[in-house]
Every structure is written in structure tokens, then in C-alpha cells.
Design an enzyme around this catalytic site. Structure first.
Site, PDB file in Angstrom:
ATOM      1  N   GLU A  44     -17.045  74.657 -59.384  1.00 13.86           N
ATOM      2  CA  GLU A  44     -17.985  74.472 -58.265  1.00 13.86           C
ATOM      3  C   GLU A  44     -19.391  74.888 -58.679  1.00 13.86           C
ATOM      4  O   GLU A  44     -20.378  74.195 -58.395  1.00 13.86           O
ATOM      5  CB  GLU A  44     -17.514  75.290 -57.069  1.00 13.86           C
ATOM      6  CG  GLU A  44     -18.487  75.319 -55.896  1.00 13.86           C
ATOM      7  CD  GLU A  44     -18.575  76.684 -55.245  1.00 13.86           C
ATOM      8  OE1 GLU A  44     -19.707  77.187 -55.064  1.00 13.86           O
ATOM      9  OE2 GLU A  44     -17.519  77.252 -54.898  1.00 13.86           O
ATOM     10  N   HIS A  45     -19.506  76.031 -59.351  1.00 11.30           N
ATOM     11  CA  HIS A  45     -20.816  76.506 -59.806  1.00 11.30           C
ATOM     12  C   HIS A  45     -21.484  75.506 -60.751  1.00 11.30           C
ATOM     13  O   HIS A  45     -22.687  75.255 -60.669  1.00 11.30           O
ATOM     14  CB  HIS A  45     -20.659  77.843 -60.540  1.00 11.30           C
ATOM     15  CG  HIS A  45     -20.717  79.032 -59.645  1.00 11.30           C
ATOM     16  ND1 HIS A  45     -21.625  80.051 -59.809  1.00 11.30           N
ATOM     17  CD2 HIS A  45     -19.976  79.374 -58.566  1.00 11.30           C
ATOM     18  CE1 HIS A  45     -21.439  80.980 -58.876  1.00 11.30           C
ATOM     19  NE2 HIS A  45     -20.433  80.592 -58.114  1.00 11.30           N
ATOM     20  N   GLU A  83     -21.079  88.181 -59.770  1.00  9.06           N
ATOM     21  CA  GLU A  83     -20.599  87.912 -58.414  1.00  9.06           C
ATOM     22  C   GLU A  83     -19.286  88.642 -58.154  1.00  9.06           C
ATOM     23  O   GLU A  83     -19.088  89.225 -57.084  1.00  9.06           O
ATOM     24  CB  GLU A  83     -20.413  86.400 -58.234  1.00  9.06           C
ATOM     25  CG  GLU A  83     -20.001  85.977 -56.839  1.00  9.06           C
ATOM     26  CD  GLU A  83     -19.849  84.470 -56.713  1.00  9.06           C
ATOM     27  OE1 GLU A  83     -19.005  84.031 -55.898  1.00  9.06           O
ATOM     28  OE2 GLU A  83     -20.553  83.724 -57.434  1.00  9.06           O
ATOM     29  N   HIS A 116     -13.468  77.727 -58.662  1.00 11.63           N
ATOM     30  CA  HIS A 116     -14.742  78.326 -58.266  1.00 11.63           C
ATOM     31  C   HIS A 116     -15.778  78.170 -59.383  1.00 11.63           C
ATOM     32  O   HIS A 116     -16.959  77.869 -59.128  1.00 11.63           O
ATOM     33  CB  HIS A 116     -14.510  79.812 -57.949  1.00 11.63           C
ATOM     34  CG  HIS A 116     -15.760  80.576 -57.679  1.00 11.63           C
ATOM     35  ND1 HIS A 116     -16.326  81.408 -58.634  1.00 11.63           N
ATOM     36  CD2 HIS A 116     -16.552  80.655 -56.587  1.00 11.63           C
ATOM     37  CE1 HIS A 116     -17.410  81.964 -58.126  1.00 11.63           C
ATOM     38  NE2 HIS A 116     -17.572  81.523 -56.889  1.00 11.63           N
TER      39      HIS A 116
END
Length: 426
Positions: free
Chosen positions: A70-71, A142, A67
Site C-alpha cells: 500500500e505504501h 510507524e 501494508h
């Protein structure tokens, strides 16, 4: 370039494997205004133990790294990929699941430029120690948002209760502690291993010229150099048969309590065709049991036991499988008891041939309707591609399901493998 015709849907899928191992699929939808591109890698949240490219030893990387990567992918040396897509009149996004990461664009113009931009920003990585440290704060914010979301806490808590060791029990974003362990070097190591073209798939659907699009992709890939491909060695998880926790209650600021009864399925199928058949049959069974027109759903609605949030979902991925049933209710203990009673008595549940054929036709219709949405097609294609299937095969498999296939599911329902997670008010 290979052409694969699917007479049932009157569709033609075009396929080519590039010299570097990248698999490319094009699905023209003439008359559609939108074009949707999706570039996926078989790298997700569960891939935390593996042998890196050109190395010999297994390593463990921090939870949440897929993840995190991905950012960071949108950051290019000469700007941000999102801004570049916006300049073309397109939108872009990405998502990470437990088993894959995907990058996408959605556009009504400049399809070739968008396709090339998608390839370019995903097939290059720009990292600095400073930008990695900055991203940690964003991702930790997040994580905090999800920690405050009762729906997410109930959903993910129900999964965590099922598994003792399997990394599916780890939040896709990781934890604040694991995110803080991530550095530039380990991100680059994951990128080199999992973002090799041979581990990826590009799917473009919509208003495209197939020959022109494929040629642009060929030219783009020929300009780039990659390490020699090698089989990725992933750690094989040895998950105990037993569940981790039978029951858990979490107190949060909610008006109405939430409950999910989850059920672990230990019978992990290897054969991709058997696996697909089971998934489609289970979806039919859950539809029979819990669709809004089903007798049980109507009864529970009339009794005020459930509302429209109620659902039942079957998840079957690379090496894990589970069922989740639940929703919002003012009577979480009673709903829990009703669901568990249903699981206990599933072996005696009678399914008529008429009901089976009805729900099968309904699901075939729903599946066909997906082919009217470029976004729906692309996401479904990526989801099943890494499970060994082309989505056009789903309709044929679904059409050939029998009542016996559904009956074979009943032994999977085992009360001793169920867990209950409840979120209630403080």
C-alpha cells in the site's frame, strides 16, 4: 450498464463489469459538492499464504506485506500520486485492514481526472530495490509509533490473546523483522496476484455524471493489458478452538489503566445472509447493553467505573469472529470482573420486545444517516462488498430482524473463550 433501484432510500446504483473483470459501482448524489472514489482489493494482512498467479505451490510471504505494498503504490515512474491529486485540488489516502486494501480520493472538482488517476496509479507498479529499502525505514518508524501507543497495544493485544495460529493475531504492519525480509520480487508477486482487476472493485459516489464517468472508466480499462484472471488460492487457516492467553498485563506510561475483555467466537458462518443477520443482531444487542443511555452504562458511569472511552465492538470478517468490551478505568480488575460476569449470565438476560424495537429503529436511523456522507457510503460499501453484500441490503435485513434473532446470540457468550488484556502504569 445495469441500474439497481433501491426504493427505501430512493437511490439508484449503477453497475458494470469491465471486460477485464473489474467491478464498477457508481452512486450519483446530485446536489452534493463532494465526490469520493474508493478502489479496493481483496488483499489484507491475513493473506500471507497463497498460490501466486501462474504458479502451482503455496508460498508464505512476510507479515505486513499488504501494508508495505500500500505504501509503495503511490510512487509512480513520473512522480508521486499524492502530488498529482493535489494538483487537481483533491486529496488522497489509503488503508490496509486484515482483509482488504483500499485507495481513495476526495474532491469537489475534476472528478473524471481524479477517477482516471486513481485507476492509473493503482493499476501500475513502480518498484526499485533502492526505494523498497528506503521504505523499510519509514514503516519501521510507524511500527515503533504504534508500539508506543497504549490504546493500540491494548486493542491489538486483546486480539493476539484470542488466537493461536490465525494471522489476524499479527499486526497489520508486521514487525521490524518481517518488514526487513520484504523485497522487490515478493512485492511484485503479491501485486500480480491480488491487484488483478477481477479481484478489485471501484466505487465512485457524489456529484457525478453516470454516463460520462462510466465511459471514461471503460476507455481507461480498454487501454490496459492484464494477465488472464484465475481464482486466487488462499490458505485455509485451521485455528484451534481454545484461546491463546487468558490474561495479560502490560506496563506502559499511562495515567489511567486500560482494559479490554475479548471473546473468541468459533462458530464461523459461511452463508453470507446468515452472517450479515448475526452481525446486525449483535450490534443491536451491544447497543441495548452498553449505549450511553442504557441502565448498565449509566450505573457504571455513576460508580466511576468507566468513562466515555468505554465501548463494545463486534468484529466478523472472512474466517474469524470476536467481541471486545472495555475502556479506560482506575479499577481494571473490577471492570474485568463485571464484564465477565455479564458474559457468564448472558443466557439469562431478558430482552423486551419494546426495547428491541426501539433499538432497531435507532440503528435503522443511524444507517440511513450514513447515506448523507459520501465518505461514509464509500467505506461502508467497500467493507460489505467483499463480504458478499451491497450496503443497501443492510436496511432491509435490519428491518426484518426479530427478537428471536437476538436470542440466538446468547449461546455465543462463553466465559472460557474470554481473555483480558490490561495496560497499566509502570
Amino acid at each position: 450498464m445495469e441500474t439497481i433501484k433501491y426504493d427505501t432510500l430512493q437511490e439508484s446504483l449503477f453497475y458494470e463489469e469491465m471486460d477485464n473483470g473489474l467491478k464498477v459501482y457508481l452512486l450519483p448524489k446530485l446536489g452534493f459538492s463532494k465526490t469520493y472514489g474508493l478502489f479496493s482489493t481483496k488483499f489484507g494482512a491475513i493473506d500471507t499464504t497463497f498460490i501466486p498467479l501462474n504458479e502451482n505451490e503455496m508460498i508464505n510471504v512476510p507479515d505486513g506485506i499488504a501494508h508495505f505494498l500500500e505504501h509503495k503504490m503511490f510512487e509512480m515512474q513520473d512522480g508521486d500520486a499524492s502530488d498529482k491529486f493535489a494538483a487537481l485540488g483533491a486529496s488522497t489516502n489509503a488503508f490496509t485492514s486484515s482483509s482488504r486494501t483500499a485507495y481513495l480520493f476526495n474532491t469537489t472538482s475534476h472528478e473524471l481526472e481524479c477517477t482516471e488517476l486513481l485507476l492509473d496509479f493503482v493499476q501500475d507498479i513502480y518498484l526499485t530495490d533502492e526505494t523498497v529499502e528506503k521504505e523499510k525505514g519509514i514503516i519501521n518508524q510507524e511500527i515503533g509509533m504504534y508500539d508506543d501507543d497504549p490504546d493500540w497495544r491494548c486493542y491489538f493485544g486483546s486480539i493476539q490473546n484470542l488466537y493461536q495460529k490465525h494471522p489476524v493475531k499479527i499486526d497489520i504492519a508486521g514487525t521490524v523483522e518481517t518488514v526487513n525480509e520484504i523485497n522487490k520480487e515478493v512485492l511484485e508477486k503479491c501485486y500480480r496476484t491480488f491487484y488483478h482487476p477481477s479481484n478489485m472493485m471501484l466505487f465512485i459516489v457524489g456529484n457525478i455524471d453516470v454516463q460520462e464517468t462510466m465511459e471514461r472508466i471503460r476507455q481507461n480499462q480498454e487501454k490496459k493489458k492484464f494477465h488472464n484472471e484465475s481464482d486466487i488460492q488462499r490458505f485455509k487457516h485451521e485455528e484451534p478452538l481454545e484461546i491463546d492467553k487468558k490474561y495479560e498485563v502490560l506496563k506502559m506510561d499511562v495515567v489511567m489503566p486500560k482494559v479490554i475483555v475479548s471473546m473468541k467466537i468459533n462458530d464461523i458462518l459461511i452463508d453470507v445472509n446468515h452472517k450479515l443477520k448475526r452481525e446486525l443482531a449483535m450490534n443491536l444487542l451491544l447497543d441495548l447493553l452498553f449505549a450511553k443511555s442504557s441502565p448498565l452504562y449509566e450505573k457504571w458511569i455513576d460508580e466511576g467505573l468507566i468513562n466515555s472511552s468505554f465501548s463494545a465492538n463486534f468484529t466478523q470478517e472472512r474466517d474469524y469472529c470476536f467481541l471486545q468490551i472495555g475502556g479506560d478505568t482506575f479499577e481494571p480488575e473490577r471492570l474485568k470482573s463485571k464484564i465477565i460476569e455479564l458474559i457468564q449470565t448472558m443466557k439469562d438476560y431478558q430482552i423486551s420486545e419494546i426495547d428491541f424495537e426501539r433499538v432497531k429503529k435507532k440503528n435503522i436511523g443511524v444507517l440511513i444517516s450514513v447515506f448523507n456522507s459520501p465518505e461514509g457510503i464509500a467505506n461502508l460499501f467497500s467493507r460489505y462488498y467483499f463480504e458478499g453484500h451491497i450496503i443497501f441490503d443492510l436496511i432491509d435485513t435490519l428491518s426484518h430482524l426479530t427478537l428471536e434473532d437476538m436470542e440466538e446470540l446468547k449461546p455465543l457468550f462463553q466465559e472460557n473463550l474470554t481473555s483480558t488484556f490490561i495496560v497499566t502504569s509502570k
